[in-house]
Design a protein around this motif. Structure first.
Motif, PDB file in Angstrom:
ATOM      1  N   GLU A 406     -17.886  30.406 -11.963  1.00 42.36           N
ATOM      2  CA  GLU A 406     -19.342  30.307 -11.961  1.00 42.36           C
ATOM      3  C   GLU A 406     -19.937  30.717 -10.617  1.00 42.36           C
ATOM      4  OE1 GLU A 406     -20.441  26.937 -15.285  1.00 42.36           O
ATOM      5  OE2 GLU A 406     -20.374  26.294 -13.183  1.00 42.36           O
ATOM      6  N   GLY A 407     -19.047  31.021  -9.650  1.00 44.71           N
ATOM      7  CA  GLY A 407     -19.530  31.472  -8.355  1.00 44.71           C
ATOM      8  C   GLY A 407     -19.350  30.506  -7.211  1.00 44.71           C
ATOM      9  N   ASN A 408     -18.719  29.367  -7.448  1.00 43.28           N
ATOM     10  CA  ASN A 408     -18.526  28.366  -6.399  1.00 43.28           C
ATOM     11  C   ASN A 408     -17.111  28.481  -5.827  1.00 43.28           C
ATOM     12  OD1 ASN A 408     -18.544  26.180  -4.695  1.00 43.28           O
ATOM     13  ND2 ASN A 408     -18.627  24.641  -6.307  1.00 43.28           N
ATOM     14  N   VAL A 409     -16.956  29.348  -4.831  1.00 42.23           N
ATOM     15  CA  VAL A 409     -15.648  29.557  -4.206  1.00 42.23           C
ATOM     16  C   VAL A 409     -15.181  28.295  -3.495  1.00 42.23           C
ATOM     17  CG1 VAL A 409     -14.364  30.940  -2.528  1.00 42.23           C
ATOM     18  CG2 VAL A 409     -16.171  32.000  -3.904  1.00 42.23           C
ATOM     19  N   GLY A 410     -16.113  27.544  -2.945  1.00 44.05           N
ATOM     20  CA  GLY A 410     -15.768  26.367  -2.168  1.00 44.05           C
ATOM     21  C   GLY A 410     -15.031  25.300  -2.950  1.00 44.05           C
ATOM     22  N   GLN A 411     -15.203  25.270  -4.300  1.00 41.62           N
ATOM     23  CA  GLN A 411     -14.531  24.226  -5.071  1.00 41.62           C
ATOM     24  C   GLN A 411     -13.020  24.381  -5.034  1.00 41.62           C
ATOM     25  OE1 GLN A 411     -16.181  21.538  -6.495  1.00 41.62           O
ATOM     26  NE2 GLN A 411     -14.069  20.800  -6.577  1.00 41.62           N
ATOM     27  N   VAL A 412     -12.540  25.617  -4.998  1.00 44.60           N
ATOM     28  CA  VAL A 412     -11.092  25.821  -4.902  1.00 44.60           C
ATOM     29  C   VAL A 412     -10.569  25.277  -3.573  1.00 44.60           C
ATOM     30  CG1 VAL A 412      -9.244  27.529  -4.853  1.00 44.60           C
ATOM     31  CG2 VAL A 412     -11.168  27.831  -6.409  1.00 44.60           C
ATOM     32  N   LEU A 413     -11.303  25.504  -2.509  1.00 44.11           N
ATOM     33  CA  LEU A 413     -10.908  24.983  -1.202  1.00 44.11           C
ATOM     34  C   LEU A 413     -10.921  23.458  -1.203  1.00 44.11           C
ATOM     35  CD1 LEU A 413     -12.858  27.466   1.103  1.00 44.11           C
ATOM     36  CD2 LEU A 413     -10.467  27.584   0.361  1.00 44.11           C
ATOM     37  N   THR A 414     -11.926  22.881  -1.864  1.00 40.72           N
ATOM     38  CA  THR A 414     -11.994  21.421  -1.971  1.00 40.72           C
ATOM     39  C   THR A 414     -10.796  20.878  -2.738  1.00 40.72           C
ATOM     40  OG1 THR A 414     -14.410  21.441  -1.889  1.00 40.72           O
ATOM     41  CG2 THR A 414     -13.380  19.493  -2.823  1.00 40.72           C
ATOM     42  N   GLN A 415     -10.433  21.550  -3.817  1.00 37.22           N
ATOM     43  CA  GLN A 415      -9.269  21.124  -4.590  1.00 37.22           C
ATOM     44  C   GLN A 415      -8.001  21.194  -3.747  1.00 37.22           C
ATOM     45  OE1 GLN A 415     -11.391  19.789  -7.058  1.00 37.22           O
ATOM     46  NE2 GLN A 415      -9.515  20.058  -8.257  1.00 37.22           N
TER      47      GLN A 415
END
Length: 464
Positions: A406-415
């Motif tokens: 959906e465009g939220n690259v930061g969520q992968v980093l958070t995971q």
């Protein structure tokens, strides 16, 4: 990773603070009572959660007991199933005494400790009103929520036993599971699922236990099998499963029970539970086929052990994602888990030489990591907010995106931060606990007991 580093430094102090009940109780007593509206309990939600609780309990006994019991050698079957049954009894008592309180209540101090461990307001389940609710589950009675979470606390340490099958003392296992439940499981559960928790505040997505259950159990299993050492004769001796029919029955019970695990984690009988159930089924089927087709191509035959291992890998990987992804994400997560876990449990284990007896790390640890990371890729706001869980966020920021697609690259980093925190905390504490227990009473059975079998030596019984 800067936020993770800062917060991780406070974790040791947080757990030490949790060991001062007198101070914590005094702080709890000094905290002002919050005025809350009378809860509205839903009969439908309560019925679904009662059923889900029974389903998850079934995953350990008899599901996991049979799954693991069928995969060991004939003279260790009773020792294996005894571990699952005893852990069910042991963790039930620990959870009622203090585990639930440490995991799902709020510590009343103002320091960072409350981000890593709960308080003591529910020790011995004191103050639990049968008509009251927990803030995380406002439509079901708190005793039902407590029982549901207990079943998670039970199966997690039971999963670890697959890594050190055939060689740990029963007494050492009891002490290890007791301490591990309090010092590893409770803090990680609090950080992920309590609103005050470090990983919850960080924004880590874990719907039903990818970090709390599977990465936790898998990493603990890896550390345990390394500390205890290889089975006598491994890898040259014959360690073939003695009865794969038992294991298939166990895997089938795990699959059915997993609907309580994943769909039940919605904590309501609504749209999110329905989607969680759907993606659980899809990912499991995809993972089982992916594993067995790779095995077939490389080894020439599709095996029963392969297809049930692949199914469990899919169940594991979809667990953190179940309330966040649609069926496209479920297919992708299932296929990835089936292929990756196959190579981890076969090629990587052989190459590195560790003896993870029943692939607790290869399936649960790696499957949990795969699922946690891919949750950050495939999470969709439309699924996650199907019952309004993100309503406040969307009200303030209507264009909020959830996952990478959906465009939220930061969520992968958070995971990845969530995975790293869980791996490091679990590995360090597990190693320390095992070393202390080994020093005091010893971890491993004598060589002649290991050679002749644990059933007679430890329990005075045999299956015939």
């Amino acid at each position: 990773m800067s936020s993770l580093g800062k917060r991780f430094l406070g974790l040791g102090a947080g757990v030490l603070a949790a060991g001062l009940p007198a101070l914590a109780m005094a702080q709890d007593a000094a905290a002002p009572a919050a005025a809350t509206a009378a809860p509205t309990i839903s009969g439908g939600d309560t019925a679904w959660m009662l059923m889900s609780t029974a389903l998850v309990l079934m995953m350990t006994i008899p599901g996991l007991a049979l799954f693991y019991g069928g995969m060991v050698r004939k003279f260790n079957v009773l020792a294996m199933v005894m571990q699952s049954f005893t852990i069910t009894c042991l963790v039930t008592v620990i959870w009622a005494l203090v585990g639930y309180s440490l995991s799902f209540t709020a510590a009343s101090d103002a320091a960072d400790a409350k981000e890593f461990i709960g308080g003591f307001s529910r020790v011995l389940l004191a103050g639990m009103d049968p008509t009251g609710t927990h803030s995380l589950a406002p439509t079901i009675p708190e005793p039902v929520f407590m029982m549901y979470q207990m079943t998670f606390a039970i199966i997690t340490p039971a999963l670890i036993t697959g890594a050190f099958a055939d060689r740990m003392k029963f007494s050492a296992m009891l002490i290890f599971i007791t301490l591990w439940s309090l010092l590893v499981y409770a803090p990680v559960a609090h950080t992920v699922w309590h609103p005050n928790g470090f990983m919850a505040k960080l924004g880590v997505l874990d719907f039903a236990g990818g970090t709390v259950v599977h990465i936790n159990a898998g990493i603990a299993g890896l550390v345990a099998c390394l500390v205890i050492g290889k089975r006598k004769g491994y890898p040259n001796a014959d360690f073939s499963p003695h009865n794969l029919v038992l294991s298939l029955i166990g895997a089938s019970l795990l699959w059915v029970g997993w609907f309580g695990f994943n769909a039940g984690s919605a904590l309501t009988a609504g749209p999110r539970a329905g989607m969680a159930m759907t993606v659980t089924q899809v990912a499991t089927g995809a993972a089982a086929l992916a594993w067995v087709f790779v095995e077939w191509a490389l080894k020439g035959k599709p095996s029963v052990l392969g297809i049930i291992s692949g199914a469990v890998a899919g169940l594991v990987a979809i667990t953190p994602a179940a309330g966040f992804v649609d069926t496209v994400g479920a297919f992708a997560i299932g296929i990835a888990a089936g292929v990756i876990c196959f190579f981890t449990a076969t090629s990587m284990k052989r190459a590195l030489g560790y003896d993870d007896s029943l692939d607790a790390f290869g399936v649960h640890g790696i499957g949990g990591i795969v699922g946690a990371i891919l949750t950050g890729v495939f999470a969709k706001m439309a699924v996650a907010n199907s019952e309004g869980a993100f309503a406040a966020t969307l009200k303030d920021a209507p264009d909020t995106k959830l996952g990478l697609i959906e465009g939220n690259v930061g969520q992968v980093l958070t995971q990845l931060e969530g995975v790293a925190f869980t791996v490091v905390w679990c590995a360090v504490i597990t190693f320390i606990l095992l070393k202390i227990i080994d020093l005091v009473i010893g971890l491993r059975v004598d060589e002649d007991i290991e050679r002749d079998g644990l059933d007679i030596a430890l329990h005075g019984e045999s299956i015939h």
